[in-house]
Design an enzyme around this catalytic site. Sequence first.
Site, PDB file in Angstrom:
ATOM      1  N   LYS A  64      80.152 -10.402  67.751  1.00 17.58           N
ATOM      2  CA  LYS A  64      79.305  -9.832  66.707  1.00 17.58           C
ATOM      3  C   LYS A  64      78.226 -10.837  66.333  1.00 17.58           C
ATOM      4  O   LYS A  64      78.465 -12.058  66.342  1.00 17.58           O
ATOM      5  CB  LYS A  64      80.193  -9.492  65.499  1.00 17.58           C
ATOM      6  CG  LYS A  64      79.513  -8.763  64.345  1.00 17.58           C
ATOM      7  CD  LYS A  64      80.564  -8.420  63.298  1.00 17.58           C
ATOM      8  CE  LYS A  64      79.975  -7.725  62.076  1.00 17.58           C
ATOM      9  NZ  LYS A  64      81.036  -7.380  61.094  1.00 17.58           N
ATOM     10  N   SER A  82      80.965  -2.805  59.574  1.00 20.43           N
ATOM     11  CA  SER A  82      79.741  -3.388  60.091  1.00 20.43           C
ATOM     12  C   SER A  82      79.841  -3.854  61.540  1.00 20.43           C
ATOM     13  O   SER A  82      78.828  -4.169  62.159  1.00 20.43           O
ATOM     14  CB  SER A  82      79.327  -4.570  59.204  1.00 20.43           C
ATOM     15  OG  SER A  82      80.292  -5.612  59.260  1.00 20.43           O
ATOM     16  N   SER A 103      85.494  -3.596  58.159  1.00 14.85           N
ATOM     17  CA  SER A 103      84.419  -3.691  59.150  1.00 14.85           C
ATOM     18  C   SER A 103      84.866  -3.800  60.596  1.00 14.85           C
ATOM     19  O   SER A 103      84.059  -3.626  61.504  1.00 14.85           O
ATOM     20  CB  SER A 103      83.501  -4.875  58.816  1.00 14.85           C
ATOM     21  OG  SER A 103      82.809  -4.628  57.615  1.00 14.85           O
TER      22      SER A 103
END
Length: 514
Positions: free
Chosen positions: A105, A182, A206
Amino acid sequence: MQFNKKFVACSLLLLAASAQADDKIDQMTLADMRQALNSGSLTSEQLVRHYLDNIRANNHQGQNINALVTINEKALEQAKQWDAARAKNPTAKYAPLAGIPFVAKDNFDTRGMVTSGGSYVLRSSQPSQDAFTVKKLIDGQAILLGKANMSELAASFGWFGYSSFGGQTLNPKNTKRDASGSSSGSAAAVAAKFAPFALGSDTSGSIRAPASVTGTVGFRPSLGLISRSGIIPLSLAFDTGGVITDSVLDQAIVLDAIKGQDPSDSATLDLASDPIHFEQGLSQSSLEGKTIGVITNFKGANPEVDQVFQAAQETLVKRGAHVVAIELPKGFETLWGDVLGPVGEGEFKPQFERYLATLNPNQPRTLAQFLDLARKNQAAKGAHGMNPARLAGLEALEKTTGTDSPLYISILSRKIPQLREELMSIMKTNEVDSLFFATLNCPASVIHGVKDDSYVCQSGDTYASSYIASATGFPEITVPAGTIKGNLPVGVSFLGGYGEDAKVVSFGYAFLGR
């Protein structure tokens, strides 16, 4: 001429065999890859090329998933170097993920590669060192393939998986829908076969939410099992690193590789005296004779999700579990407003500024400087505009008083310990081994600006159940449970007490029967 025909025929057979081998890669577990790499029947170069081909086909064309924002241009060369080293010493014992590619990420620091946190403001930020978990993987000779898109600075504000740096990530299962947030890019990358596993971070759901809506496996560990060093913070009271995988076995293999104490993150656990072995624990995983507490609080938002959840309870029974219904006190339904929201508002500014201070001098040093650059970019009305609600949220946080408010102190010192004690008491009273619920009570939501009348969600906050693990610091795994109309995956979650990470992961493995 005869020779040429034979040559062409032979070439076509080789190409067909290569394509077939590549197709098999998408079906391999990480254990399969390790065995094939060790035996020499597969090379790291083949693995990296295969995933790069998948990325070229569907990241910015084809399905246009837009899961990855940066590719490591050295990945192929690093794979070749690993193959060459293995060829010189083919009988050596390699780390479980050696030669295997992964993505991270874009809020994980990566040395020499941009780490934007999804923000166009940080588009040129190249950290001087890797995040702790990234370094652990690279030290184990895993190969970083690229960086995954995310909701900007790890908060979605209604636009799940959108960032001013990377744009909108689509759900590979249905491109009218998002991959939640996210860690949207991480989940979408695994679901689209851009990488066998992806690092993500989880503050209020997330990792778990993106995994649930993409049909992948996501795990939020007990707070302190996995380091946060080198991850752009959102709220360190709740932030944790983690991983998204195709299977529970893969999840266990990566968790074993990245867990461990980090001197730079005082919250991390010293596992030397009480080690947790994830992969080893799967060999004895079973739901036979276990009592599972089915949480009833979050049903009724989508009838198809409820049907999958009901079928999942029947699977528990088929696997030999005893199921009991549990309705949690109403306080567990309002954890965002009561706990996560106020703490996050207090922590973001000082923790984000502490991170900014570690960056190169040409990057903003304060939230005020960051916002000044964001507003200038927004005024230019260019292609990299921030979600207006995200920008407004950041502006509101610039005015917060930090972590010295009586409310903040009360939540951390009294409210959170009370929640932990209350939840453990409920589990003990009902004699349950784990709590069980639909990870999200609605399917993947419709992408901002796209019309899809088939979306049904009667919930004020579809993440509400995710806040339980976040607020308590307890472990939760989400695994695929079914698919509803529109090819939309639905995940279910097992949640256990603090430190019961291996048990929770084993329940996910037993539920899936593999």
